[in-house]
Design a protein around this motif. Sequence first.
Motif, PDB file in Angstrom:
ATOM      1  N   ILE A 403       3.839  -2.070  14.059  1.00  0.00           N
ATOM      2  CA  ILE A 403       2.949  -1.374  13.132  1.00  0.00           C
ATOM      3  C   ILE A 403       3.226  -1.855  11.713  1.00  0.00           C
ATOM      4  N   ASP A 404       2.160  -2.139  10.989  1.00  0.00           N
ATOM      5  CA  ASP A 404       2.279  -2.535   9.587  1.00  0.00           C
ATOM      6  C   ASP A 404       2.213  -1.268   8.735  1.00  0.00           C
ATOM      7  N   GLU A 405       3.355  -0.858   8.189  1.00  0.00           N
ATOM      8  CA  GLU A 405       3.416   0.374   7.405  1.00  0.00           C
ATOM      9  C   GLU A 405       2.586   0.274   6.122  1.00  0.00           C
ATOM     10  N   ASN A 406       2.356  -0.915   5.643  1.00  0.00           N
ATOM     11  CA  ASN A 406       1.546  -1.131   4.440  1.00  0.00           C
ATOM     12  C   ASN A 406       0.186  -1.729   4.803  1.00  0.00           C
ATOM     13  N   GLY A 407      -0.301  -1.382   6.010  1.00  0.00           N
ATOM     14  CA  GLY A 407      -1.549  -1.938   6.496  1.00  0.00           C
ATOM     15  C   GLY A 407      -2.740  -1.782   5.569  1.00  0.00           C
ATOM     16  N   PRO A 408      -2.976  -0.589   5.000  1.00  0.00           N
ATOM     17  CA  PRO A 408      -4.136  -0.437   4.108  1.00  0.00           C
ATOM     18  C   PRO A 408      -4.107  -1.396   2.928  1.00  0.00           C
ATOM     19  N   THR A 409      -2.920  -1.688   2.426  1.00  0.00           N
ATOM     20  CA  THR A 409      -2.797  -2.630   1.303  1.00  0.00           C
ATOM     21  C   THR A 409      -2.850  -4.072   1.781  1.00  0.00           C
TER      22      THR A 409
END
Length: 519
Positions: A403-409
């Motif tokens: 999972i990309d914890e900074n996905g929205p950015t």
Amino acid sequence: MLCFFCSRRLCCLCRQERQVQGKSIPSQSQKKIDQQIRRCNIHVLSLSDGKIAWTEPTGGQEVYGIAWSKNKDEHLFATCGDKHITFWDVDTKKPHKGTGHGAQTFLSISFDDKGVCYAGAANGNLYSFDKSGKIVGTIEKAHAGAVQAVVWKEGKLITAGMDMAVNEINMSTKKATKLATLASMPKAIDIQGNKVVIGDKSGNITLFNREGEQLNETKKWISHKEGELWGIEVTDKEVITTCDDNKIIVWDYNNRKDKAFAQINEKAEAKLQGNASTSSSLPDNQCSRAVCFNKQTNEIAIGTNSGEVQIRKIEDVKTTIKTIPCSKRWIESMMYSPDGNFLAVGTHSNTVCIYKVPEYELFKEYSHPSSIIGLDWNEDSKFIRSLDEGMGLIFWNMDAQKIDENGPTNCKDTAWFSHNLKLSWHVMGVYPSGVQFSNVNGIARSPDSALVVTGDDWGLVNIYNYPATKGAKCIQLRGHSEHVVRIRFSPSGEYLFSIGGQDKALIQWKKVYCLLYTS
């Protein structure tokens, strides 16, 4: 809801309340009647302006059938239903009850060109009335069960009953001649010359040619019949639908006909407790609400309400080539990666399962706080974004396998192959005042990224410019009588497809032009 459509242009001419049971159009009159069950009212509408010309309560009696008199010189119609038959004069606006039938319940009704009304009863009898409501004839046991449908046309009187029989009735000799025995209970019937068309309880419409005293089947249109219709996928030529009725149907949308049909599961298993809410009587393993297509392999993936995934070839939908036990609860969202190498499955066990194609071995799995209701791949198949019921949005990095914890950015400039999620800044405008997250059921972006379309709880298909920012205006299309659960575009963008949950209808909309508001 009652809608009128022009046969040449798909446009809604008028709209009335939901839950219409009986309806009929007179051959020489610009009137229309519908019956609204909950309030048991009769509405007479003018086709010229779509306005209600007359409304009359039925006294609480439910109406099962409506028919206009075929006498061109009078505006008379009859309604039938629970323990009654009533005759209505539009000119005088005075209804009067039919008499002499002993409080029979009537299910079907039709007039001949002399003003005689024929009514099929629940006891299997066929009654005929004059326009004053007086019985003028009876055929006892016209059917060995309720008379579900009756039609008089071109001098012929044809009935269909709960005994599966289709009969021709001779009122002079009081004789019923059996023309055919059907596999499913007939519910509606019409005739034209030697052609007979019958709609049955299984959702099929069958066309017969009559030869003497026999009906020979010439064509059948199949449809979904039970529970809710949720599963839809669109290819270059076909629409694929799955439903809570143990059916997968492949439709040829260019020729507008069904192409192939298969069962989801032949063997019924026990129903699961606390799973997908449905009005279907079938167990979860015979219900499906998710389907997707792999263009690279010509494979179809079907997600069942019991949590299994079936793989089939589109050229042979009857054969399951692989079954994957994916989840213990139902599957709502599925999608192949654009490169065709992976299948992502969103489950109501709060997980997204990613399978490697063509072996369909589990590649990776990640979890959400609640059930998965939608997912998208990006164009190069490197990212997945998934949405759950609690509005939790998660981005999965395929290369990093986490999972990309900074996905929205990190994904703010990512080009997404689809837009099936109800939550993102691109679609904030599809929630005007009074519309909540749960009111929007399905969403899709056009292939050219010019439009975004939603289906909602009010049976509407709403077309917005993409992106749809706050305050965006839309064009609303009416056609469904129930909530619209899914929306899909054809790959060319020429057609838009919408499916209704309870109405089990697939509607194909053609893009003639689309001029939306600018903002």
